[in-house]
Design a protein around this motif. Structure first.
Motif, PDB file in Angstrom:
ATOM      1  N   ALA A  60       1.678  -0.739   7.031  1.00 25.47           N
ATOM      2  CA  ALA A  60       0.957  -0.723   5.753  1.00 25.47           C
ATOM      3  C   ALA A  60       1.177   0.598   5.026  1.00 25.47           C
ATOM      4  CB  ALA A  60      -0.531  -0.961   5.996  1.00 25.47           C
ATOM      5  N   TRP A  61       1.043   1.702   5.755  1.00 22.15           N
ATOM      6  CA  TRP A  61       1.244   3.007   5.106  1.00 22.15           C
ATOM      7  C   TRP A  61       2.709   3.205   4.713  1.00 22.15           C
ATOM      8  CZ3 TRP A  61      -2.943   4.349   3.223  1.00 22.15           C
ATOM      9  CH2 TRP A  61      -4.160   4.252   3.913  1.00 22.15           C
ATOM     10  N   ARG A  62       3.607   2.632   5.485  1.00 24.82           N
ATOM     11  CA  ARG A  62       5.024   2.754   5.138  1.00 24.82           C
ATOM     12  C   ARG A  62       5.315   2.091   3.788  1.00 24.82           C
ATOM     13  NH1 ARG A  62       9.021   5.986   4.925  1.00 24.82           N
ATOM     14  NH2 ARG A  62      11.090   5.080   5.296  1.00 24.82           N
ATOM     15  N   LEU A  63       4.686   0.967   3.530  1.00 29.98           N
ATOM     16  CA  LEU A  63       4.867   0.294   2.242  1.00 29.98           C
ATOM     17  C   LEU A  63       4.389   1.169   1.087  1.00 29.98           C
ATOM     18  CD1 LEU A  63       3.735  -3.326   3.173  1.00 29.98           C
ATOM     19  CD2 LEU A  63       6.052  -2.610   2.560  1.00 29.98           C
ATOM     20  N   VAL A  64       3.284   1.876   1.331  1.00 32.00           N
ATOM     21  CA  VAL A  64       2.760   2.784   0.297  1.00 32.00           C
ATOM     22  C   VAL A  64       3.717   3.953   0.095  1.00 32.00           C
ATOM     23  CG1 VAL A  64       0.839   4.274  -0.355  1.00 32.00           C
ATOM     24  CG2 VAL A  64       0.393   2.106   0.820  1.00 32.00           C
ATOM     25  N   GLU A  65       4.199   4.529   1.203  1.00 32.53           N
ATOM     26  CA  GLU A  65       5.123   5.663   1.120  1.00 32.53           C
ATOM     27  C   GLU A  65       6.388   5.309   0.352  1.00 32.53           C
ATOM     28  OE1 GLU A  65       5.788   6.519   5.184  1.00 32.53           O
ATOM     29  OE2 GLU A  65       3.770   7.308   5.538  1.00 32.53           O
ATOM     30  N   LEU A  66       6.862   4.085   0.536  1.00 36.73           N
ATOM     31  CA  LEU A  66       8.092   3.659  -0.120  1.00 36.73           C
ATOM     32  C   LEU A  66       7.868   3.199  -1.563  1.00 36.73           C
ATOM     33  CD1 LEU A  66       9.707   1.651   2.827  1.00 36.73           C
ATOM     34  CD2 LEU A  66      10.417   3.894   1.956  1.00 36.73           C
ATOM     35  N   GLY A  67       6.594   3.132  -1.971  1.00 37.12           N
ATOM     36  CA  GLY A  67       6.291   2.703  -3.328  1.00 37.12           C
ATOM     37  C   GLY A  67       6.428   1.212  -3.544  1.00 37.12           C
ATOM     38  N   VAL A  68       6.435   0.447  -2.463  1.00 37.02           N
ATOM     39  CA  VAL A  68       6.565  -1.012  -2.584  1.00 37.02           C
ATOM     40  C   VAL A  68       5.307  -1.622  -3.178  1.00 37.02           C
ATOM     41  CG1 VAL A  68       6.886  -3.169  -1.303  1.00 37.02           C
ATOM     42  CG2 VAL A  68       8.202  -1.124  -0.682  1.00 37.02           C
ATOM     43  N   CYS A  69       4.140  -1.104  -2.783  1.00 34.31           N
ATOM     44  CA  CYS A  69       2.876  -1.593  -3.306  1.00 34.31           C
ATOM     45  C   CYS A  69       1.816  -0.521  -3.109  1.00 34.31           C
ATOM     46  CB  CYS A  69       2.460  -2.913  -2.647  1.00 34.31           C
ATOM     47  SG  CYS A  69       2.440  -2.884  -0.849  1.00 34.31           S
ATOM     48  N   ASP A  70       0.658  -0.718  -3.720  1.00 38.77           N
ATOM     49  CA  ASP A  70      -0.406   0.260  -3.554  1.00 38.77           C
ATOM     50  C   ASP A  70      -1.140   0.013  -2.231  1.00 38.77           C
ATOM     51  OD1 ASP A  70      -2.066  -1.938  -3.995  1.00 38.77           O
ATOM     52  OD2 ASP A  70      -2.636  -1.316  -6.020  1.00 38.77           O
ATOM     53  N   ALA A  71      -2.030   0.923  -1.887  1.00 36.28           N
ATOM     54  CA  ALA A  71      -2.698   0.849  -0.588  1.00 36.28           C
ATOM     55  C   ALA A  71      -3.511  -0.438  -0.403  1.00 36.28           C
ATOM     56  CB  ALA A  71      -3.574   2.087  -0.384  1.00 36.28           C
ATOM     57  N   PRO A  72      -4.299  -0.891  -1.391  1.00 35.31           N
ATOM     58  CA  PRO A  72      -5.042  -2.136  -1.187  1.00 35.31           C
ATOM     59  C   PRO A  72      -4.145  -3.335  -0.889  1.00 35.31           C
ATOM     60  CG  PRO A  72      -5.976  -0.934  -3.020  1.00 35.31           C
ATOM     61  CD  PRO A  72      -4.700  -0.232  -2.655  1.00 35.31           C
ATOM     62  N   ALA A  73      -3.033  -3.459  -1.619  1.00 33.60           N
ATOM     63  CA  ALA A  73      -2.122  -4.579  -1.389  1.00 33.60           C
ATOM     64  C   ALA A  73      -1.448  -4.467  -0.034  1.00 33.60           C
ATOM     65  CB  ALA A  73      -1.073  -4.640  -2.497  1.00 33.60           C
ATOM     66  N   ALA A  74      -1.062  -3.244   0.332  1.00 34.84           N
ATOM     67  CA  ALA A  74      -0.420  -3.045   1.629  1.00 34.84           C
ATOM     68  C   ALA A  74      -1.378  -3.350   2.762  1.00 34.84           C
ATOM     69  CB  ALA A  74       0.088  -1.602   1.740  1.00 34.84           C
ATOM     70  N   TRP A  75      -2.622  -2.869   2.647  1.00 29.44           N
ATOM     71  CA  TRP A  75      -3.584  -3.093   3.732  1.00 29.44           C
ATOM     72  C   TRP A  75      -3.962  -4.566   3.842  1.00 29.44           C
ATOM     73  CZ3 TRP A  75      -4.006   0.292   7.360  1.00 29.44           C
ATOM     74  CH2 TRP A  75      -4.965   0.079   8.372  1.00 29.44           C
ATOM     75  N   ALA A  76      -3.940  -5.285   2.735  1.00 36.02           N
ATOM     76  CA  ALA A  76      -4.256  -6.716   2.788  1.00 36.02           C
ATOM     77  C   ALA A  76      -3.274  -7.473   3.673  1.00 36.02           C
ATOM     78  CB  ALA A  76      -4.250  -7.310   1.382  1.00 36.02           C
ATOM     79  N   LEU A  77      -2.054  -6.970   3.815  1.00 35.85           N
ATOM     80  CA  LEU A  77      -1.057  -7.632   4.658  1.00 35.85           C
ATOM     81  C   LEU A  77      -1.377  -7.519   6.144  1.00 35.85           C
ATOM     82  CD1 LEU A  77       2.255  -6.656   2.832  1.00 35.85           C
ATOM     83  CD2 LEU A  77       1.202  -8.925   2.946  1.00 35.85           C
ATOM     84  N   VAL A  78      -2.298  -6.626   6.508  1.00 35.93           N
ATOM     85  CA  VAL A  78      -2.690  -6.517   7.923  1.00 35.93           C
ATOM     86  C   VAL A  78      -4.164  -6.839   8.136  1.00 35.93           C
ATOM     87  CG1 VAL A  78      -0.881  -4.843   8.424  1.00 35.93           C
ATOM     88  CG2 VAL A  78      -3.147  -4.015   7.772  1.00 35.93           C
ATOM     89  N   SER A  79      -4.853  -7.231   7.073  1.00 31.96           N
ATOM     90  CA  SER A  79      -6.284  -7.548   7.214  1.00 31.96           C
ATOM     91  C   SER A  79      -6.615  -8.906   6.592  1.00 31.96           C
ATOM     92  CB  SER A  79      -7.135  -6.438   6.601  1.00 31.96           C
ATOM     93  OG  SER A  79      -6.807  -6.232   5.236  1.00 31.96           O
ATOM     94  N   ASP A  80      -6.763  -8.939   5.285  1.00 28.79           N
ATOM     95  CA  ASP A  80      -7.154 -10.180   4.627  1.00 28.79           C
ATOM     96  C   ASP A  80      -6.087 -11.265   4.745  1.00 28.79           C
ATOM     97  OD1 ASP A  80      -8.775 -11.868   3.096  1.00 28.79           O
ATOM     98  OD2 ASP A  80      -7.836 -11.229   1.220  1.00 28.79           O
ATOM     99  N   GLY A  81      -4.811 -10.885   4.584  1.00 24.35           N
ATOM    100  CA  GLY A  81      -3.728 -11.866   4.689  1.00 24.35           C
ATOM    101  C   GLY A  81      -3.696 -12.572   6.030  1.00 24.35           C
ATOM    102  N   PRO A  82      -3.656 -11.824   7.137  1.00 24.92           N
ATOM    103  CA  PRO A  82      -3.666 -12.474   8.453  1.00 24.92           C
ATOM    104  C   PRO A  82      -4.926 -13.302   8.703  1.00 24.92           C
ATOM    105  CG  PRO A  82      -2.994 -10.181   8.650  1.00 24.92           C
ATOM    106  CD  PRO A  82      -3.442 -10.380   7.230  1.00 24.92           C
ATOM    107  N   ALA A  83      -6.071 -12.827   8.210  1.00 27.53           N
ATOM    108  CA  ALA A  83      -7.305 -13.601   8.384  1.00 27.53           C
ATOM    109  C   ALA A  83      -7.172 -14.968   7.722  1.00 27.53           C
ATOM    110  CB  ALA A  83      -8.496 -12.831   7.803  1.00 27.53           C
TER     111      ALA A  83
END
Length: 359
Positions: A285-308
């Motif tokens: 998730a943090w790697r996505l933010v570092e690379l500028g792929v998406c912001d932190a909320p969108a990146a974190w959703a891929l490991v929290s809300d998305g999997p749920a």
């Protein structure tokens, strides 16, 4: 934010814990992980009581911010730690200790499609152990076997399964010879499981056509699709796509399949899973933010809300009133997990932040 009865509630209740200076994020929901294998049997044949390994695995999940972890256990012709005997041992061990664990640990049965003679046994395990998620795999090396040739690494695989390499090779050839039976048998089993309310997925979809085949069988989750075409086919149909977080962290698949980063950028990924490495979801998730792929909320959703959502768990994945109080506390500078709460209970606590909880 207030917590009561294991949920996030409105108002103010209990004792105040000041977490200023830290990040407070939803707990990670790990939809597929097999990093638990070393806990269950650190050396082949050395550990008979897998329940102790489950407890150790739950502690590792909590230390990595995972508040819901799906243990993906093989039910395979490979034998050994991936065979039906060991799978049933793991299922029983998890069920025995799950209520006492600090995080929510669940089961996934990974069924090898060519294990035809054990389909009934797999279905019985689903019923007996209350398994709600089954994924179909096909790891037979068809190219070699169809030509009667020995697959690479056969000897090591045979020894892991406790077999003579020649016996193992003959077994693989026999399985390959029955390939024509698989479509009908897999479709029938899938239909029975769907009728029981079991969530189904397919693993390692090669292409769009394979995704279409599994969709027709009711396996609507695409786990670790190997190509952009397979992932795009699933995403275009509104079907959940799960990729490995280690793939994204290292920048490529270790097997040469599609890059998780490329698929995230293409908008084809709903969830990032630990696969074989429990620290990887948070790091990805943090790697996505570092690379500028998406912001932190969108990146974190891929490991929290998305999997749920992939798992149909509507009671977690977000910090919202009425949902489970699954949350983690992270250091701002290092992004290290320093506290994990699962259903409002402390599951992991480390470092200076501990003083704020126990003062």
């Amino acid at each position: 934010m207030a917590i009561s009865g294991g949920q996030i509630v409105d108002g103010t209740v209990g004792r105040r814990v000041d977490l200023s200076g830290y990040l407070v994020l939803p707990g990670i929901v790990d939809v597929h992980g097999d990093g638990f294998e070393r806990h269950m049997a650190p050396r082949r044949g050395a550990l008979r009581e897998a329940s102790h390994g489950v407890v150790a695995c739950a502690a590792e999940l909590a230390a990595n911010g995972i508040t819901t972890g799906v243990l993906a256990q093989f039910f395979s012709w490979e034998g050994g730690m991936r065979g039906p005997d060991f799978a049933e041992h793991v299922f029983a061990s998890v069920n025995a200790v799950a209520p006492s664990l600090p995080v929510d640990v669940r089961l996934q049965l990974r069924l090898e499609t060519h294990l035809l003679d054990d389909y009934a046994r797999a279905e019985a395990a689903v019923d007996q152990f209350g398994i709600s998620y089954v994924v179909f795999n096909d790891h037979l090396p068809h190219d070699r076997l169809s030509e009667g040739r020995r697959p690479p690494r056969l000897t090591g695989q045979a020894l892991k399964g406790g077999r003579n390499p020649e016996d193992h090779f003959r077994m693989l050839l026999d399985l390959e010879a029955r390939s024509s039976e698989v479509p009908e048998a897999a479709s029938a089993l899938a239909a029975r499981l769907v009728a029981k309310g079991v969530r189904l997925g397919s693993h390692d979809d090669h292409d769009a056509e394979m995704r279409q085949v599994w969709r027709a069988r009711g396996a609507l989750v695409s786990e670790f699709p190997e190509t952009l075409s397979a992932a795009s086919e699933a995403a275009g149909a509104g079907e959940p796509v799960v990729l490995g977080a280690p793939n994204l962290v290292r920048g490529a698949s270790h097997k040469g399949n599609a890059s998780a980063l490329d698929l995230v950028q293409a908008g084809c990924v709903d969830a990032l899973a630990s696969d074989y490495h429990y620290p990887s979801p948070a790091r990805a998730a943090w790697r996505l933010v570092e690379l500028g792929v998406c912001d932190a909320p969108a990146a974190w959703a891929l490991v929290s809300d998305g999997p749920a959502q992939v798992l149909g768990l509507t009671d977690r994945g977000r910090l919202q009133t009425g949902l489970r109080a699954d949350l983690i506390v992270i250091e701002l500078d290092t992004h290290r997990v320093v506290a994990t709460l699962s259903a409002g209970q402390v599951a992991y606590l480390s470092g200076p932040v501990a003083a704020r909880f126990i003062a």
